[in-house]
Enzyme design. Structure first.
Site, PDB file in Angstrom:
ATOM      1  N   GLU A   1       0.811  -1.229   0.000  1.00 44.14           N
ATOM      2  CA  GLU A   1       0.000   0.000   0.000  1.00 44.14           C
ATOM      3  C   GLU A   1       0.839   1.271   0.000  1.00 44.14           C
ATOM      4  O   GLU A   1       1.772   1.420   0.789  1.00 44.14           O
ATOM      5  CB  GLU A   1      -0.937   0.009   1.219  1.00 44.14           C
TER       6      GLU A   1
ATOM      7  N   LYS B   1      -8.522  -1.327   1.104  1.00 41.59           N
ATOM      8  CA  LYS B   1      -9.527  -1.912   1.995  1.00 41.59           C
ATOM      9  C   LYS B   1     -10.229  -2.995   1.221  1.00 41.59           C
ATOM     10  O   LYS B   1     -10.844  -2.733   0.188  1.00 41.59           O
ATOM     11  CB  LYS B   1     -10.541  -0.854   2.486  1.00 41.59           C
TER      12      LYS B   1
END
Length: 434
Positions: free
Chosen positions: A237, A253
């Site tokens: 990420e 997510k």
């Protein structure tokens, strides 16, 4: 001032391995590797910074003020990390949970030597005071008989016994407590994390990182050494990147496991893309990121360029969104970080309420975990990852730690959230226990 040298080794991958082994002699190291997963926003295939000329280390007190001053005065490449607990510098919050890692809450350094990989070329940037060491360094780096990595080297003499900080029954109870907060309307979402650890355990940091990276091959892999403290990260990420006046955030997510069966793997990927709960988690964080970026953005410049796109990595499928903004040329880069920190994907919504609940229910101070590792360039651009899927190691205390978490929403099932944590922990456990 820096002297720049161009080098074209016969094999980039071999040179990377040799370079990383050579770098271990230094007190300060940061290595960031895209694993050839270059997308449109990346600047380098990989980058290594070693040997501090100057540095800054501080707790959360006025941390961003001190970093702003250091970055402004240095006007050079600086590398380092922001720990999660800098939240206390941004809001009226505290971090009072157990901490056996004892990393500084903020650390940055100006490297004497830096290596930028792009394609088949390595740019070597040396501060002028050490530029005469270039030829000697290249000779040392490429001496295979001294610096060749031993890929079959053990992480430790014995398998490392990993212990959960929160027993499963307690974890389920804590998720239920978060769900009560959600049903009362205190929050919409919270990223709840748990630590796994080993005491009186030793490991070989570089070999551990190499094996973790080989398993996961993420786009934001990172090896950090600050004296006796290490971050071995297989992060997928990006937190925040600045190029000119453009800001990019790419929150993750939504997670699904992989399958060796191709049809089953495709089914799992499609299932994640259509999963209502996972999409709602992602969209809530996208809204939070849009709000954070708007604090420094030129009016009407915040855009969602990708929403709930599913990407595939060796261990998991991940749902990723891309949010961008434009800032004024007068905006200080450190202020952009400060105004968005900590990242929404690791906190929840509303952010402050979620962070308070997280502090009450988690057992361990997060520290560098769910913080960010990255760099500033001389022209004030920057790029930072999110410190997840990471092993943290205090060599002196012989303490090994990794944490994993998941986003709790109204549609969460406690058992499934626990299983998601185990999926995220799989690669780290495999490296340490076997």
């Amino acid at each position: 001032m820096r002297t720049t040298y161009l080098h074209k080794p016969e094999s980039i991958n071999t040179f990377k391995e040799q370079l990383l082994t050579w770098s271990q002699q230094f007190h300060d190291i940061i290595w960031m590797d895209s694993n050839e997963l270059i997308e449109s926003y990346s600047s380098f295939d990989a980058v290594l910074a070693v040997d501090a000329m100057t540095s800054i280390q501080t707790d959360y007190q006025e941390a961003f003020i001190k970093l702003k001053e250091y970055q402004t005065i240095t006007k050079d490449w600086i590398f380092g990390y922001l720990s999660y607990d800098l939240k206390n510098a941004v809001e009226d919050l505290t971090s009072e949970n157990f901490d056996n890692l004892e990393f500084p809450e903020l650390y940055f350094f100006q490297p004497k030597k830096m290596f930028l990989f792009k394609g088949d070329t390595v740019e070597m940037h040396y501060l002028n005071m050490v530029s005469e060491e270039f030829e000697e360094d290249v000779l040392k780096i490429t001496k295979n008989e001294i610096y060749q990595l031993r890929s079959n080297q053990k992480i430790s003499d014995n398998g490392i016994d990993i212990i959960p900080r929160i027993p499963k029954d307690e974890y389920l109870d804590k998720v239920s407590a978060i769900l009560e907060h959600i049903h009362r309307g205190d929050i919409y979402e919270a990223n709840f994390c748990q630590e796994f650890y080993a005491k009186n355990a030793s490991l070989q940091p570089l070999e551990t990182y190499q094996k973790l990276n080989k398993i996961s091959k993420p786009p934001f892999a990172t090896f950090v050494k600050v004296g006796d403290k290490y971050v071995l990260s297989a992060s997928p990420e990006r937190y925040l990147k600045k190029t000119g006046n453009k800001i990019v955030s790419q929150p993750i997510k939504g997670t699904a496991k992989r399958s060796q069966d191709k049809d089953e793997d495709n089914r799992l990927k499609e299932q994640l893309a259509l999963d209502e709960k996972e999409r709602s988690e992602n969209i809530m964080i996208v809204d939070l990121v849009r709000n954070d970026l708007s604090k420094t953005a030129i009016k009407r410049s915040v855009k969602v360029e990708e929403l709930c796109q599913v990407y595939t990595f060796p261990q998991v499928h991940q749902m990723i969104s891309t949010v961008t903004s434009e800032i004024a040329v007068t905006e200080h880069p450190v202020h952009v970080l400060e105004s968005t920190f900590p990242m929404g994907s690791m906190t929840g919504a509303p952010k402050i309420s979620a962070m308070k609940i997280i502090e009450e229910l988690e057992e361990t101070k997060r520290g560098v975990y769910s913080g960010a590792v990255g760099y500033f360039t001389p022209n004030s651009d920057f790029d930072f990852n999110v410190v997840i899927r990471s092993i943290l190691y205090n060599e002196t205390k012989k303490y090994i730690s990794f944490s994993v978490g998941s986003a709790i929403t109204a549609k969460s099932n406690s058992q499934k959230e626990y299983e998601e944590c185990l999926i995220k922990a799989k690669a780290m456990r495999e490296v340490l226990e076997n």
